[in-house]
Enzyme design. Structure first.
Site, PDB file in Angstrom:
ATOM      1  CG  ASP A  17     -63.134 -17.555  82.498  1.00  0.00           C
ATOM      2  OD1 ASP A  17     -62.851 -16.421  82.072  1.00  0.00           O
ATOM      3  OD2 ASP A  17     -62.956 -18.593  81.842  1.00  0.00           O
ATOM      4  CB  CYS A  29     -55.011 -22.868  79.791  1.00  0.00           C
ATOM      5  SG  CYS A  29     -56.125 -24.289  79.897  1.00  0.00           S
TER       6      CYS A  29
END
Length: 208
Positions: free
Chosen positions: A136, A14
């Site tokens: 996360d 990412c």
């Protein structure tokens, strides 16, 4: 059949923002790559127009994901429908109605991110109508992990993010068995994506 037998863990790189980053992922061949779109607070922020230029050079086997934080749903839908990105990843306060709208109006998949500090946070994530949930630690690009022991046996595909790098990727894949791992800051040197780090991470995951 165990989860390990059912699937090989996938990997997402990412925070791409430069043509060189596309060159690196085209060489490494992760399953997904992510672009942080129109979120100026991030050092990895890119415009939709730039993402369109970058994904035009992307290997078609790599799925481009747009990462958004509280962006108007119309904008997310626009970028999905014109082919700039193929999946929307949501990191803000987007509710169930927002997620269902994106799914209904575009026919594309949605990943919804959840910060994990307690077991209840995971219970809440499991109720999401998103196609995938992403677990996360919540800081975003801080290089910190959360307490993986909070993760129960999960019957739906999930992305694992937060503090993943060469030193703990194998452990994460072997012990957590996520559908996919999501890496960003650990793939950088001096704030820029690092070819060798990306190649090593993808190899570590794909050989497991």
């Amino acid at each position: 059949m165990t989860r390990e037998q059912q699937q090989r863990t996938k990997i997402k790189i990412c925070g791409l923002k430069r043509p060189e980053d596309i060159t690196y992922v085209n060489e490494a061949k992760p399953d997904y790559c992510g672009f942080i779109i129109e979120f100026p607070k991030s050092s990895r922020n890119v415009t939709g127009a730039l993402v369109r230029e970058l994904t035009a050079k992307l290997n078609p086997d790599i799925i481009p994901v747009g990462v958004f934080v509280n962006v108007a749903p119309e904008r997310v839908e626009e970028l999905l429908l014109d082919g700039t990105i193929h999946i929307a990843q949501l990191h803000g306060q987007e509710d169930e109605a927002y997620i269902r709208r994106i799914q209904k109006n575009t026919g594309h998949q949605v990943i919804k991110a959840f910060s994990v500090k307690t077991a209840q946070d995971i219970e809440n994530a499991l109720k999401s109508p998103a196609d995938y949930i992403l677990l996360d630690q919540g800081g975003g690009g801080t290089g910190q992990t959360f307490d993986w022991s909070l993760i129960p046996e999960i019957d739906r595909p999930f992305f694992l993010a937060g503090g993943l790098g060469a030193d703990n990727l194998e452990t994460a894949v072997r012990t957590i068995h996520p559908y996919a791992v999501d890496l960003s800051s650990s793939m950088e040197t001096d704030g820029m994506k690092d070819r060798d780090k990306i190649l090593k991470a993808v190899q570590l995951v794909h050989i497991k």
